[in-house]
Design an enzyme around this catalytic site. Structure first.
Site, mmCIF file in Angstrom:
data_model
loop_
_atom_site.group_PDB
_atom_site.id
_atom_site.type_symbol
_atom_site.label_atom_id
_atom_site.label_comp_id
_atom_site.label_asym_id
_atom_site.label_seq_id
_atom_site.Cartn_x
_atom_site.Cartn_y
_atom_site.Cartn_z
ATOM 1 C CE LYS A 1 -1.766 1.434 4.124
ATOM 2 N NZ LYS A 1 -1.330 2.815 4.438
ATOM 3 C CG ASN A 2 2.247 2.731 3.518
ATOM 4 O OD1 ASN A 2 1.111 3.108 3.228
ATOM 5 N ND2 ASN A 2 2.618 2.471 4.759
ATOM 6 N NE ARG B 1 1.040 12.300 6.652
ATOM 7 C CZ ARG B 1 1.243 13.436 7.286
ATOM 8 N NH1 ARG B 1 0.246 14.136 7.762
ATOM 9 N NH2 ARG B 1 2.460 13.893 7.457
ATOM 10 C CB CYS C 1 -4.103 5.935 10.931
ATOM 11 S SG CYS C 1 -4.689 4.445 10.145
ATOM 12 N NE ARG D 1 0.204 10.219 10.091
ATOM 13 C CZ ARG D 1 -0.216 9.207 9.332
ATOM 14 N NH1 ARG D 1 -1.447 8.762 9.446
ATOM 15 N NH2 ARG D 1 0.590 8.666 8.451
ATOM 16 N N PRO D 2 1.956 16.511 11.212
ATOM 17 C CG PRO D 2 3.839 17.570 12.116
ATOM 18 C CD PRO D 2 2.982 16.344 12.254
ATOM 19 C CB VAL D 3 2.196 18.625 5.794
ATOM 20 C CG1 VAL D 3 1.342 17.375 5.743
ATOM 21 C CG2 VAL D 3 1.336 19.874 5.958
ATOM 22 C CG ASP D 4 6.802 20.431 10.061
ATOM 23 O OD1 ASP D 4 6.139 19.377 10.117
ATOM 24 O OD2 ASP D 4 7.915 20.566 10.610
ATOM 25 C CG LEU D 5 9.686 17.790 8.247
ATOM 26 C CD1 LEU D 5 10.011 16.362 8.657
ATOM 27 C CD2 LEU D 5 10.906 18.698 8.472
ATOM 28 C CG ASP E 1 3.374 1.278 9.371
ATOM 29 O OD1 ASP E 1 2.946 2.132 10.174
ATOM 30 O OD2 ASP E 1 3.614 1.527 8.174
ATOM 31 C CB VAL F 1 7.602 6.518 14.409
ATOM 32 C CG1 VAL F 1 7.278 7.243 13.101
ATOM 33 C CG2 VAL F 1 8.885 5.704 14.266
ATOM 34 N NE ARG G 1 -7.481 4.061 5.637
ATOM 35 C CZ ARG G 1 -6.943 5.104 6.257
ATOM 36 N NH1 ARG G 1 -7.404 5.471 7.424
ATOM 37 N NH2 ARG G 1 -5.959 5.765 5.709
HETATM 38 N N1 EPU Z 1 6.519 14.471 10.642
HETATM 39 C C1 EPU Z 1 6.692 15.801 10.941
HETATM 40 N N2 EPU Z 1 6.565 16.704 9.922
HETATM 41 C C2 EPU Z 1 6.279 16.326 8.643
HETATM 42 C C3 EPU Z 1 6.110 14.961 8.349
HETATM 43 C C4 EPU Z 1 6.233 14.045 9.384
HETATM 44 O O1 EPU Z 1 6.933 16.166 12.080
HETATM 45 O O2 EPU Z 1 6.181 17.205 7.771
HETATM 46 C C5 EPU Z 1 6.632 13.480 11.735
HETATM 47 C C6 EPU Z 1 5.296 12.780 12.008
HETATM 48 O O3 EPU Z 1 4.478 13.552 12.857
HETATM 49 C C7 EPU Z 1 5.739 11.476 12.629
HETATM 50 C C8 EPU Z 1 7.070 11.210 11.939
HETATM 51 O O4 EPU Z 1 7.495 12.441 11.340
HETATM 52 O O5 EPU Z 1 5.928 11.651 13.996
HETATM 53 C C9 EPU Z 1 7.015 10.133 10.874
HETATM 54 O O6 EPU Z 1 6.083 10.476 9.890
HETATM 55 P P1 EPU Z 1 6.306 10.137 8.357
HETATM 56 O O7 EPU Z 1 6.175 11.404 7.589
HETATM 57 O O8 EPU Z 1 7.531 9.317 8.182
HETATM 58 O O9 EPU Z 1 5.044 9.235 8.074
HETATM 59 P P2 EPU Z 1 4.038 9.372 6.856
HETATM 60 O O10 EPU Z 1 4.766 9.618 5.603
HETATM 61 O O11 EPU Z 1 2.927 10.257 7.230
HETATM 62 C C10 EPU Z 1 4.184 6.840 6.212
HETATM 63 C C11 EPU Z 1 3.200 5.708 6.094
HETATM 64 C C12 EPU Z 1 2.761 5.288 7.480
HETATM 65 C C13 EPU Z 1 3.980 4.879 8.290
HETATM 66 C C14 EPU Z 1 4.991 6.033 8.336
HETATM 67 C C15 EPU Z 1 6.287 5.680 9.046
HETATM 68 C C16 EPU Z 1 2.141 6.204 3.983
HETATM 69 C C17 EPU Z 1 0.926 6.605 3.257
HETATM 70 N N3 EPU Z 1 2.052 6.156 5.313
HETATM 71 O O12 EPU Z 1 3.452 7.890 6.850
HETATM 72 O O13 EPU Z 1 1.914 4.165 7.299
HETATM 73 O O14 EPU Z 1 3.593 4.555 9.603
HETATM 74 O O15 EPU Z 1 5.320 6.438 6.986
HETATM 75 O O16 EPU Z 1 6.883 4.581 8.468
HETATM 76 O O17 EPU Z 1 3.157 5.913 3.371
HETATM 77 C C18 EPU Z 1 0.207 2.644 7.875
HETATM 78 O O18 EPU Z 1 0.396 2.084 6.777
HETATM 79 O O19 EPU Z 1 -0.510 2.140 8.774
HETATM 80 C C19 EPU Z 1 0.844 3.939 8.135
HETATM 81 C C20 EPU Z 1 0.446 4.757 9.099
#
Ligand code: EPU
Length: 470
Positions: free
Chosen positions: A60-61, A130, A154, A159-163, A351, A373, A446
């Site tokens: 999925k991811n 997401r 989820c 889960r911010p998007v600042d980065l 995960d 995480v 999902r």
């Molecule tokens: N984070 C920030 N700022 C950002 C982005 C992330 O602070 O701009 C923080 C998050 O708050 C979190 C950490 O960084 O504490 C990790 O987040 P990451 O961005 O790596 O996760 P993601 O891209 O939102 C993906 C998977 C998740 C998986 C994580 C970690 C997808 C669609 N989702 O999420 O999958 O847990 O990477 O490996 O690829 C799942 O499949 O159940 C799932 C939640």
């Protein structure tokens, strides 16, 4: 004030797509508000003994960012081994809402984004998952502008998007947040320009967003402290096959030379390492022996290490087949406690944290689980307690959950609150004595294609209760 004049930002055009299979209806949950209706439910009668072989679906991811990346490409992309899940179909709807043509046939999606006429995907679709937000990178890189609602997904913490945003700014984008939408456009009015950006944390999604954007930026981009997850490598492989120039995928630094045009290509989504790991844990918690394929064994190292330390035997039967055995000679107490701390790849995957916690409640000794995480990925704990699991939250040590000795699990009525937490309840239900009833199943669906069928095939007693037709 931002100007969005280079593309027509009128409401998204009516889909002109040809979907061989209709998009599945929305699930019975709203991921933004977490409102749940009770059906469908999974009814598990345990304890189960599993045996045989299970086929692992596409990741999925990996599929989600690859589908987003088709927005970088002219012509048609043929994506095979896409798991048929709510999230992948929602991503298809996101593309369609931009004017892309998407054909879905079993586990294959044909995507053509030549007709994209909007840079504003449907906000309702974006807020369901997401991964929908990841389209911001390709949109601003190829079309110069993007207006994307803040994402859903989820409920596992902040889960911010600042980065994502700061990274796009380092490539020359102006970014503003207005009415719950992120609006980004190329400051020079033409397109993104190569730059350097160091992520504060190796976020998977931000790495993927920025990789897609940099592939079409003018010049070279250096991204450091990036995520090394296999899903990032899968995306880099897809982009490279489309003509992009990406170096370093799988390491913590990416060097990307931008191209003005990428062409759609064929790609096969890699097997889902999280689904594979979940079935390995299912074998362990039921003290069974099963084989799984296809799987990429080197991606499973951190889980194999923990399962081996607990006393499971893992055999590599071929380059893509693993056998997991936890068969006990005497009762069910043959496995031992372990210490788990989640972390970015190659660390232990967040995960799989809820699922291994379910296993550890049945292991002999004191285990500890630390989630590093996400800040709120523990909704399964209160549900596991209802089965009789002995888990204590230790607030003295940050977010460590301690599983005490062997818990005898007994069936109960449980609620799944997110994909992986929900799956940990399924695993516990397989091991528990009697009947376990799980609602909130749409969360679990999902992330797991044909879950009940796969479990039944392995010998589990699993039924799905659907709502009565009115
Ligand atoms: N984070 C920030 N700022 C950002 C982005 C992330 O602070 O701009 C923080 C998050 O708050 C979190 C950490 O960084 O504490 C990790 O987040 P990451 O961005 O790596 O996760 P993601 O891209 O939102 C993906 C998977 C998740 C998986 C994580 C970690 C997808 C669609 N989702 O999420 O999958 O847990 O990477 O490996 O690829 C799942 O499949 O159940 C799932 C939640």
């Amino acid at each position: 004030m931002a100007s969005f004049s280079t593309l027509n930002l009128s409401p998204s055009p009516k889909p002109t797509h040809s979907l061989l299979k209709p998009l599945i209806p929305a699930p019975e949950i709203d991921t933004r508000t977490q409102i749940q209706t009770p059906y469908p439910k999974l009814i598990l009668t345990g304890p189960s003994q599993l045996s045989g072989h299970v086929s692992i679906s596409g990741s999925k991811n990996s599929a989600l960012p690859i589908l987003a990346a088709t927005l970088c490409c002219s012509g048609t992309s043929r994506i095979q081994n896409v798991p048929d899940l709510f999230d992948t179909r929602t991503m298809a709807s996101v593309l369609v809402s931009l004017g892309a043509k998407v054909e879905v046939l079993d586990n294959e999606m044909l995507v053509n984004t030549d007709g994209v006429g909007s840079v504003e995907p449907n906000a309702d679709e974006i807020q369901k998952i997401r991964g929908g937000f990841f389209v911001i990178g390709p949109l601003v890189a190829r079309f110069g502008e993007a207006v994307v609602a803040l994402p859903g997904g989820c409920n596992i913490g902040v889960r911010p998007v600042d980065l994502h945003i700061r990274g796009l700014q380092s490539l020359g984008a102006v970014v503003e947040l207005r009415d719950g939408k992120v609006q980004a456009y190329a400051a020079n009015g033409r397109g993104l320009v190569g730059g350097s950006f160091q992520l504060d944390y190796p976020s998977v999604g931000a790495t993927e967003t920025l990789m897609m954007a940099a592939c079409m930026a003018d010049g070279t981009t250096v991204l450091s402290n990036v995520a090394r997850e296999p899903e990032v490598v899968d995306l880099a492989r897809f982009l490279t096959n489309c003509g992009a120039c990406v170096d370093g995928a799988g390491s913590n630094k990416l060097v990307i030379k931008g191209k003005s045009q990428l062409r759609g290509c064929e790609c096969v989504v890699a097997p889902d390492r999280i689904e594979a790991g979940t079935f390995m844990l299912a074998a362990a918690i039921t003290r069974s022996c099963i084989s799984i394929s296809p799987v990429i064994p080197c991606q499973m190292s951190s889980l194999i290490h923990k399962l081996s330390a607990a006393g499971c035997k893992i055999k590599k039967c071929s380059h893509d087949t693993l056998e997991v055995s936890a068969v006990s000679g005497r009762g069910g107490d043959n496995l031992l406690s372990v210490v788990v701390k989640t972390g970015p790849y190659p660390g232990f995957p967040t995960d799989l944290q809820p699922q291994i916690m379910a296993l550890l409640t049945t292991c002999n000794g004191l285990s500890s689980v630390e989630e590093s995480v996400f800040d709120k990925r523990m909704s399964h704990v209160s549900e596991l307690l209802k089965l009789g699991a002995k888990i204590q939250e230790n607030s003295m040590i940050v977010l460590t959950h301690v599983c005490y000795h062997v818990s005898v699990l007994n069936g109960s009525s449980l609620v799944a609150n997110d994909i992986r937490g929900g799956m940990s309840l399924v695993l516990a239900g397989l091991a528990a004595e009697g009947t376990t009833e799980i609602s909130g199943v749409a969360h679990i669906d999902r992330g797991y294609e044909n879950l009940d069928m796969k479990l039944r095939f392995l010998g589990a007693d699993v039924k799905r209760l659907m709502p009565l037709a009115s």
